[in-house]
Design a protein around this motif. Structure first.
Motif, PDB file in Angstrom:
ATOM      1  N   THR A 470       5.960  -0.936   9.282  1.00  0.00           N
ATOM      2  CA  THR A 470       6.190   0.340   9.962  1.00  0.00           C
ATOM      3  C   THR A 470       7.527   0.322  10.705  1.00  0.00           C
ATOM      4  OG1 THR A 470       3.816   0.502  10.258  1.00  0.00           O
ATOM      5  CG2 THR A 470       5.167   2.006  11.557  1.00  0.00           C
ATOM      6  N   GLY A 471       7.865  -0.840  11.227  1.00  0.00           N
ATOM      7  CA  GLY A 471       9.118  -0.954  11.982  1.00  0.00           C
ATOM      8  C   GLY A 471      10.351  -1.116  11.117  1.00  0.00           C
ATOM      9  N   ALA A 472      10.146  -1.141   9.801  1.00  0.00           N
ATOM     10  CA  ALA A 472      11.288  -1.371   8.912  1.00  0.00           C
ATOM     11  C   ALA A 472      11.945  -0.044   8.558  1.00  0.00           C
ATOM     12  CB  ALA A 472      10.823  -2.099   7.647  1.00  0.00           C
ATOM     13  N   THR A 473      13.074   0.193   9.154  1.00  0.00           N
ATOM     14  CA  THR A 473      13.801   1.435   8.867  1.00  0.00           C
ATOM     15  C   THR A 473      15.245   1.066   8.560  1.00  0.00           C
ATOM     16  OG1 THR A 473      14.238   1.647  11.220  1.00  0.00           O
ATOM     17  CG2 THR A 473      12.380   2.899  10.349  1.00  0.00           C
ATOM     18  N   GLY A 474      16.026   2.053   8.190  1.00  0.00           N
ATOM     19  CA  GLY A 474      17.440   1.784   7.933  1.00  0.00           C
ATOM     20  C   GLY A 474      17.599   0.778   6.814  1.00  0.00           C
ATOM     21  N   GLN A 475      18.399  -0.256   7.072  1.00  0.00           N
ATOM     22  CA  GLN A 475      18.713  -1.240   6.044  1.00  0.00           C
ATOM     23  C   GLN A 475      17.493  -2.033   5.577  1.00  0.00           C
ATOM     24  OE1 GLN A 475      22.234  -3.679   6.087  1.00  0.00           O
ATOM     25  NE2 GLN A 475      22.900  -2.738   7.994  1.00  0.00           N
ATOM     26  N   THR A 476      16.473  -2.076   6.395  1.00  0.00           N
ATOM     27  CA  THR A 476      15.322  -2.899   6.000  1.00  0.00           C
ATOM     28  C   THR A 476      14.188  -2.070   5.403  1.00  0.00           C
ATOM     29  OG1 THR A 476      14.286  -2.799   8.195  1.00  0.00           O
ATOM     30  CG2 THR A 476      15.859  -4.580   7.816  1.00  0.00           C
ATOM     31  N   ALA A 477      14.376  -0.759   5.300  1.00  0.00           N
ATOM     32  CA  ALA A 477      13.305   0.095   4.784  1.00  0.00           C
ATOM     33  C   ALA A 477      12.873  -0.336   3.377  1.00  0.00           C
ATOM     34  CB  ALA A 477      13.758   1.559   4.785  1.00  0.00           C
ATOM     35  N   ALA A 478      13.848  -0.647   2.534  1.00  0.00           N
ATOM     36  CA  ALA A 478      13.517  -1.026   1.152  1.00  0.00           C
ATOM     37  C   ALA A 478      12.737  -2.340   1.120  1.00  0.00           C
ATOM     38  CB  ALA A 478      14.792  -1.157   0.327  1.00  0.00           C
ATOM     39  N   LEU A 479      13.074  -3.234   2.033  1.00  0.00           N
ATOM     40  CA  LEU A 479      12.355  -4.510   2.084  1.00  0.00           C
ATOM     41  C   LEU A 479      10.920  -4.274   2.548  1.00  0.00           C
ATOM     42  CD1 LEU A 479      15.144  -6.682   3.795  1.00  0.00           C
ATOM     43  CD2 LEU A 479      14.829  -6.174   1.372  1.00  0.00           C
ATOM     44  N   GLY A 480      10.789  -3.414   3.545  1.00  0.00           N
ATOM     45  CA  GLY A 480       9.454  -3.061   4.031  1.00  0.00           C
ATOM     46  C   GLY A 480       8.614  -2.429   2.929  1.00  0.00           C
ATOM     47  N   ALA A 481       9.253  -1.568   2.135  1.00  0.00           N
ATOM     48  CA  ALA A 481       8.534  -0.911   1.047  1.00  0.00           C
ATOM     49  C   ALA A 481       8.069  -1.938   0.013  1.00  0.00           C
ATOM     50  CB  ALA A 481       9.432   0.134   0.387  1.00  0.00           C
ATOM     51  N   ALA A 482       8.930  -2.902  -0.277  1.00  0.00           N
ATOM     52  CA  ALA A 482       8.561  -3.944  -1.255  1.00  0.00           C
ATOM     53  C   ALA A 482       7.363  -4.740  -0.752  1.00  0.00           C
ATOM     54  CB  ALA A 482       9.749  -4.875  -1.506  1.00  0.00           C
ATOM     55  N   LEU A 483       7.386  -5.094   0.516  1.00  0.00           N
ATOM     56  CA  LEU A 483       6.270  -5.866   1.065  1.00  0.00           C
ATOM     57  C   LEU A 483       5.005  -5.003   1.120  1.00  0.00           C
ATOM     58  CD1 LEU A 483       5.323  -8.540   2.227  1.00  0.00           C
ATOM     59  CD2 LEU A 483       6.100  -7.792   4.487  1.00  0.00           C
ATOM     60  N   GLY A 484       5.186  -3.730   1.451  1.00  0.00           N
ATOM     61  CA  GLY A 484       4.039  -2.824   1.497  1.00  0.00           C
ATOM     62  C   GLY A 484       3.372  -2.692   0.139  1.00  0.00           C
ATOM     63  N   LYS A 485       4.182  -2.563  -0.886  1.00  0.00           N
ATOM     64  CA  LYS A 485       3.642  -2.494  -2.247  1.00  0.00           C
ATOM     65  C   LYS A 485       2.909  -3.791  -2.586  1.00  0.00           C
ATOM     66  CE  LYS A 485       5.049  -1.323  -6.969  1.00  0.00           C
ATOM     67  NZ  LYS A 485       5.285  -2.597  -7.686  1.00  0.00           N
ATOM     68  N   GLY A 486       3.488  -4.904  -2.169  1.00  0.00           N
ATOM     69  CA  GLY A 486       2.841  -6.195  -2.402  1.00  0.00           C
ATOM     70  C   GLY A 486       1.482  -6.266  -1.736  1.00  0.00           C
ATOM     71  N   LEU A 487       1.412  -5.784  -0.512  1.00  0.00           N
ATOM     72  CA  LEU A 487       0.137  -5.800   0.223  1.00  0.00           C
ATOM     73  C   LEU A 487      -0.929  -4.972  -0.485  1.00  0.00           C
ATOM     74  CD1 LEU A 487       0.408  -5.504   4.085  1.00  0.00           C
ATOM     75  CD2 LEU A 487      -0.133  -7.477   2.663  1.00  0.00           C
ATOM     76  N   GLU A 488      -0.509  -3.801  -0.959  1.00  0.00           N
ATOM     77  CA  GLU A 488      -1.466  -2.948  -1.690  1.00  0.00           C
ATOM     78  C   GLU A 488      -1.995  -3.668  -2.923  1.00  0.00           C
ATOM     79  OE1 GLU A 488       0.089   0.934  -2.754  1.00  0.00           O
ATOM     80  OE2 GLU A 488       0.798   1.160  -0.688  1.00  0.00           O
ATOM     81  N   GLU A 489      -1.076  -4.292  -3.653  1.00  0.00           N
ATOM     82  CA  GLU A 489      -1.495  -5.015  -4.856  1.00  0.00           C
ATOM     83  C   GLU A 489      -2.413  -6.184  -4.493  1.00  0.00           C
ATOM     84  OE1 GLU A 489       2.386  -4.090  -7.692  1.00  0.00           O
ATOM     85  OE2 GLU A 489       2.205  -6.037  -6.721  1.00  0.00           O
ATOM     86  N   MET A 490      -2.139  -6.806  -3.348  1.00  0.00           N
ATOM     87  CA  MET A 490      -2.972  -7.942  -2.944  1.00  0.00           C
ATOM     88  C   MET A 490      -4.396  -7.481  -2.630  1.00  0.00           C
ATOM     89  SD  MET A 490      -2.107 -11.200  -0.646  1.00  0.00           S
ATOM     90  CE  MET A 490      -2.044 -10.507   0.970  1.00  0.00           C
ATOM     91  N   GLN A 491      -4.528  -6.274  -2.103  1.00  0.00           N
ATOM     92  CA  GLN A 491      -5.869  -5.724  -1.876  1.00  0.00           C
ATOM     93  C   GLN A 491      -6.692  -5.756  -3.159  1.00  0.00           C
ATOM     94  OE1 GLN A 491      -7.596  -4.868   0.660  1.00  0.00           O
ATOM     95  NE2 GLN A 491      -5.934  -5.359   2.070  1.00  0.00           N
ATOM     96  N   GLN A 492      -6.056  -5.326  -4.224  1.00  0.00           N
ATOM     97  CA  GLN A 492      -6.716  -5.286  -5.535  1.00  0.00           C
ATOM     98  C   GLN A 492      -7.111  -6.702  -5.983  1.00  0.00           C
ATOM     99  OE1 GLN A 492      -3.930  -4.067  -8.492  1.00  0.00           O
ATOM    100  NE2 GLN A 492      -5.485  -3.850 -10.105  1.00  0.00           N
ATOM    101  N   VAL A 493      -6.183  -7.640  -5.768  1.00  0.00           N
ATOM    102  CA  VAL A 493      -6.464  -9.031  -6.151  1.00  0.00           C
ATOM    103  C   VAL A 493      -7.638  -9.576  -5.330  1.00  0.00           C
ATOM    104  CG1 VAL A 493      -5.552 -11.382  -6.102  1.00  0.00           C
ATOM    105  CG2 VAL A 493      -4.126  -9.510  -6.943  1.00  0.00           C
TER     106      VAL A 493
END
Lengths: 593, 593
Positions: A470-493
C-alpha cells in the motif's frame, strides 16, 4: 572494510526497521541511534583487527588432530577473547551478568560484521554465546555462576552436542544416555559427531550443551534431557579436573577448515559427569531455544560469506579490464573494466540483492525477537517462528549461488587461491546442512509454521506485506504491484496445498515442501526489497551528497533487479507446486538407477 | 561401476540416436552395435583399472611445482599411456595414423566413461587428443610424422595455449608474438597462463598448440597465427633438445588439483622455436576446431563429475537410514532409508535428469559432427554450431547444482572428505569458466548462432523438436504438449529479441544473453528428455525382464520429473527476457556498492 557495508547496516537499522518500537520499553532504552552506530563501528574495528586478517590462514593452516588434541592457530584464541573481552558475547545479557541489554537487532548487526570478516573464527564465539544463553535461560544459579563469566570472556568454548552417527536430522533417535546416581548426580555415556568447536587448543575448557536419553526412560523425544557436560570439571580452587570427554578425531571438511567439527566420546575412559539444565525430559524443547538462535546464526554466517564474496568480486570487476562492448570492433580501443559488461553487472546485482535482502530479513527477525522480549508480543513471536526457516535457508541456498557468481565474475582467477572467493565458496556450502538441512526447514515451514494456530502467522505476514505494498507509490509502485500479484498467486498455491493437507496422506501434502520453502522465501525477500525501496524513495532527494544519493538510488535499482530477475522464479515454482503430481513420492526407488 | 551407467549409454546410442545414418557411408561402416558395445565395455574396464582408483589420490597428493618441474603422480602417466596404448586417443583417425575411424559419437561415449571415472586424469588424454587433432587437420606432413604417434601413445602431452594475463575471454588481445627468421623458421616470445596440462613429470615432452601474434603485424585476431611449440625439440636421433619453454609455476586451484594449470614463458631463457600450423594469420580460425571440440569436451567433463556424484549419493541414499515418514509418530518403528523420503527422491531425480539429459545432448552433438564428417551435411553442421553453447554450458551450470544436490542428499557426510562428492563439487565448478565462460556462450548463442544464415539453424532445430513432439503419444503426450507450449512461447521471446536487435544498440539486444542461454537450453534438454521418453515408451513392454522394464519406466518417470520440476523454470526466465528493461545495462557502476 572490504567485506560488508556498515552504511547498509545503518540503513536497515535506522531507515527500514522501526527500532523505536523496542526503545519505548525499559529493556532496550539505552540503545539510541548514536549508541547503535558506536557499536557497529566498534564491531568493524574488532573485525578488521582480529578476525579478517586470519581468515585465509585458518584455511591454509587448518585445524588438525594430533596427540589427542585439536590444534588451532593461536590467533583463534586471540580473536575469541577479543570478542569476549569487548563484551560482544554477553552484550544481550542483563547487567547482573556483565551484559549491556543490547537489543538482538543490534547484536546481530555486529554479528554480520564478524561473520563477513571471518566466519570460521566468528563461529567459535557465536556458538559459545548460544550455549551460554541456554545456561542463562534454563540453568541453575550454580551453573550460571560457574560457567557464564568464563564463556562470556571467550576463555571457555561452548558447543551444542546433538548429532550422533544414527541421529542427524532425526534427533528423536539419539542413544547417548545418562544415569542418575544415588547422590543425585548424572553420569553420561555415548558419542556425538560433527560437534562444531567440539575441542581445540585455544579453549581452556569446552562446555557441551548436550542432549542425552534417560537410561530405560521413554523412547523418542520424551526421553531426552539437556545437560551441561564440561570437558573439565571446575574444581573448588579454580583448578580443572578431567571429565573424560575424549576427542576421537575431527572431520576433514571441504570448507570451514579452521572451524573444528569433532567426534567426541563420553564416559568411555572414565566417569563423565553432566549437570541437568532445565526440566528433566524436556531437553529437546529447551534445546530449541539454542537451535532457533543457531538457525538465525546460520543465516548470518551464510550472509557474511556472500557479503565478503560480493565485495571481493566487485573490487575485481572494477580493476580488471577485459573485452569491449558488443558492436565495438575497434581493435585499437582499450579494453574496458569488466564492470562495464551488462552480464557482469547482472552477476553483481544478484549478489547485492541476495546479501542485502538477507541482511534485512535477518535483522527483521532479530527485531521480532526483541519485540517479543520487550513486550511479550505474540504477533512478533509468531512472525519470528514463521520466518525462521526462511532466514536460515534463503541466505544459505541463495548464498551458494551468490558466491558462485562472485567466482564467475572473476573467471579463472576466482577459481584459484590467489583470491578469497574459492574459500568462501567452500565455506558457505555447509550452511544448507547446518542446523537442519533445507529439507527439514521446508517441512518445518509447511508442516508446522504455516499451520500453527490455524494459519495465524501467515495472516499476520500477509498484513505486513500488504501494508508495505500500500505504501509503494511513485518509483516503487511497479514493484509493489509485482509483489501484490505474487501474493495473490500464493493464496491460490496455499489453498491448493491446504486441500491436499485435508484430503491426502501427509506425505503428499509435504512432498514439495522444499519447493514451497523457496517459493515462499522469494516473497519474503521481495517484501524486504520493497521495504528497502520504499525507504530509499522517501529519502532519495534528502541524500546529503552524491554518494548518499547514489546509495539510495542503488537500493531502488537493486530492488528493480530483484523483481525482474530473481522474483520471477516464483512463476516456475508455482507451476511445480500446482502440478502436485506426486512424481517424487511415487517414484519407486528401484527406478532410481 | 559406480560412476556411470553403461546401460544408459547403450540406450542413448542404440535406442535414441539414429546411428544407422552414419553407418551407411564408408567412413564409419565398421561400427555396428556389437563393435560399439565392445568399445564401451573396454572403456569401462580401462576406467575401472587405471582411472577411477586414483581419483581421490590426485586430489590429496596434488600436483606441485618444485625445482622447476611440475610433479604429478606416476599413476597419471600410467593412465595416460593406458588410454593411448589401447587406442582411445587416436581412435577417430584413419588407419594411416593407426586409427580405427571410430565415430565421434562412440568415442565421446567412451570419453564420458573416462570423465566420470576420473576427470582429472582423463583430461590430460583428451587435451592431448585435441591438440593432436589440430596437427592432423592443419599440420604439415612433417609435423604429423613428428608428433602424432607420440601424442597418440600418451607419451607426449598436448595443450592449447591461448590465455594470457591480459587476454582471457578477449583472445584478440593476446600479445605473445613470433618473428620469422631469415631461414623461414619462427621464434616465439611471451607468456601464457592457466595452461591445462602445461607441464608435468609424466610427459616426456609437452606439445603446445599456441596462438601468437605476428610481430608488427595487424592488430586484433587478424594478426594471430597458430604454432606447434614443443617443450623439447625432437632431434634427428630421437633425442630431445630444450626449446626453452619455462614453467614459472602452477596455480593453486579449488579443485582439479591433480590436473595442472601452468604459467609458461616462451623465449625468455633462450630461443623458443615454433612451427606454423595451417595458414599464417588464420590462427584463431584454426584454433576454433580445437575449441569447439574442447567445448563439447568440457560438457563431457562436467557431466562425468555430475554422474559420479549422482551414483555416490544414490548409493548413500539406499544405505543410510534416517527419520520416518511424515505422519508416522511411532518411535518404535525403525528409521527408513533416506531414499524413502520424497525430497531425497527429488534431489536424486534432479541429478538423473541433468546427467542423462546432458549425455543425450552431448552424444547428439557428436552425431551431428559425424554426419557432417560422413556426408558433408550442412544441416548437421548448423545444428552442431547452434547446440555447442548449450552442450558446453548446460552440463556445467546445471552440473554444479546437480553435484550440490548430491552433497545435500548426503548431509554432513557429503561435506566431508570421507566421500568423493566434496571433491566432485570442487572439481566440476571450473567447467563454467573453461573454454569460454557461460557469459561468452550466451553471447555466442544469441549474438552469432541464432542469427547465422538468417536464423536457419533455429528453424532446423524447431523442425527436429516438432517432429519429436508429433511422435509423442500415449504416456508421453503430456510431455510433448508441455514442450510444444514452450516452443510457442519461445517464438514470442525470439520475436521480442529480434526486434531489439533491429532497433537497439547491440548492447541492449545482448544484455540478457546468459538468461536466454539457460532458457533456450532448457528447451533443448526438454527435447532430449522427450526423445528418451518416446524411445522408452516404444520399448517399455518389450523389456526382457523386470530390470529392463524398470530401466524404461525410469526414463519415463525422469522425463515427467524434468517437465514438472526443471522445465518449469522457463516460466520465470521468459518473464525476465520479455521485461527487457535494460536494468543491468543501465546500472551505473557507481551504484554497485
Amino acid at each position: 572494510m572490504q567485506y560488508i557495508s556498515l552504511r547498509n547496516l545503518r540503513f536497515i537499522l535506522h531507515e527500514v526497521l522501526d527500532l523505536e518500537a523496542i526503545r519505548r520499553g525499559d529493556r532496550f532504552g539505552d540503545f539510541d541511534r548514536e549508541a547503535i552506530d558506536f557499536s557497529l563501528d566498534a564491531a568493524g574495528q574488532l573485525a578488521d583487527q582480529y578476525l579478517h586478517p586470519v581468515y585465509t590462514r585458518m584455511d591454509r593452516d587448518k585445524a588438525y588432530f594430533a596427540d589427542g588434541k585439536v590444534h588451532v592457530l593461536p590467533e583463534v584464541g586471540e580473536g575469541l577473547r577479543a570478542m569476549g573481552g569487548s563484551g560482544w558475547l554477553s552484550a544481550a545479557w542483563d547487567e547482573a551478568y556483565e551484559g549491556q541489554r543490547m537489543p538482538l537487532t543490534v547484536l546481530n548487526a555486529g554479528t554480520l560484521v564478524f561473520q563477513s570478516a571471518n566466519g570460521n573464527l566468528a563461529a567459535y564465539g557465536l556458538l559459545t554465546k548460544g550455549a551460554a544463553n541456554l545456561i542463562l535461560e534454563f540453568g541453575t544459579q550454580e551453573l550460571k555462576d560457574t560457567y557464564l563469566a568464563k564463556m562470556a570472556a571467550g576463555d571457555w568454548q561452548g558447543t551444542m552436542a546433538l548429532t550422533e552417527p544414527q541421529a542427524g536430522s532425526s534427533l528423536s533417535d539419539i542413544t547417548s544416555y545418562y544415569e542418575e546416581q544415588e547422590d543425585g548426580s548424572y553420569h553420561i555415556y555415548g558419542q556425538k559427531i560433527y560437534i562444531s568447536g567440539g575441542d581445540h587448543t585455544e579453549a581452556e575448557n569446552v562446555i557441551h550443551l548436550m542432549l542425552a536419553r534417560k537410561k530405560d526412560g521413554p523412547k523418542g523425544v520424551k526421553g531426552v534431557s539437556l545437560f551441561v557436560v564440561p570437558k573439565y570439571l571446575p574444581g573448588p580452587d579454580g583448578g580443572l579436573i578431567d571429565n573424560h570427554v575424549t576427542t576421537a578425531g575431527i572431520y576433514g571438511k571441504m570448507g570451514q577448515k579452521g572451524y573444528v567439527a569433532a567426534h567426541l566420546m563420553f564416559g568411555e575412559q572414565g566417569t563423565t559427569r553432566g549437570f541437568l539444565v532445565g526440566e528433566e525430559l524436556r531437553g529437546l524443547n529447551h534445546m530449541f531455544l539454542m537451535m532457533n538462535e543457531a538457525r538465525i546464526g546460520t543465516g548470518i554466517m551464510a550472509t557474511g560469506a556472500a557479503s565478503a564474496a560480493y565485495y571481493a568480486s566487485l573490487k575485481y570487476a572494477r580493476e580488471r579490464s577485459q573485452g569491449r562492448h558488443p558492436g565495438n570492433k575497434d581493435v585499437n580501443a582499450p579494453q574496458v573494466p569488466i564492470i562495464e559488461h551488462a552480464d557482469v553487472r547482472r552477476m553483481l546485482l544478484f549478489q547485492k540483492a541476495v546479501v542485502e535482502g538477507s541482511i534485512a530479513l535477518l535483522l527483521q527477525c532479530s527485531l521480532y525477537q526483541d519485540l517479543h522480549t520487550a513486550r511479550g508480543d505474540d504477533r512478533s513471536h509468531l512472525l519470528l517462528e514463521l520466518l525462521t526457516p526462511i532466514a536460515k535457508s534463503f541466505p544459505s541456498e541463495y548464498g551458494n549461488e551468490s558466491v558462485s557468481l562472485a567466482m564467475q565474475v572473476m573467471g579463472g582467477a576466482g577459481y584459484t587461491d590467489d583470491h578469497p572467493v574459492e574459500q568462501l565458496f567452500r565455506d558457505i556450502r555447509v550452511n544448507s546442512i547446518y542446523e537442519g538441512t533445507t529439507t527439514i526447514h521446508g517441512l518445518d515451514l509447511l508442516g508446522r509454521k504455516v499451520m500453527m494456530e490455524n494459519g495465524k502467522a501467515v495472516v499476520y505476514l500477509a498484513e505486513e506485506i500488504q501494508s508495505e505494498i500500500t505504501g509503494a507509490t511513485g518509483q516503487t509502485a511497479a514493484l509493489g504491484a509485482a509483489l501484490g500479484k505474487g501474493l495473490e498467486e500464493m493464496q491460490q498455491v496455499l489453498q491448493h496445498l491446504m486441500q491436499l493437507a485435508r484430503k491426502e496422506d501427509p506425505r503428499v501434502f509435504l512432498a514439495d515442501a522444499t519447493i514451497f520453502l523457496e517459493y515462499f522465501g522469494l516473497h519474503v525477500i521481495g517484501w524486504m526489497w520493497l521495504r528497502q525501496a520504499n525507504a530509499a524513495e522517501r529519502t532519495l532527494d534528502a541524500g546529503e551528497n552524491q554518494a548518499e544519493q547514489n546509495f539510495y538510488r542503488s537500493k531502488l535499482q537493486t530492488a528493480r533487479y530483484f523483481f525482474s530477475y530473481v522474483f520471477t522464479r516464483t512463476a516456475g515454482l508455482r507451476r511445480t507446486l500446482l502440478a502436485a503430481n506426486r512424481i517424487t513420492l511415487d517414484t519407486d526407488p528401484e527406478l532410481l538407477m
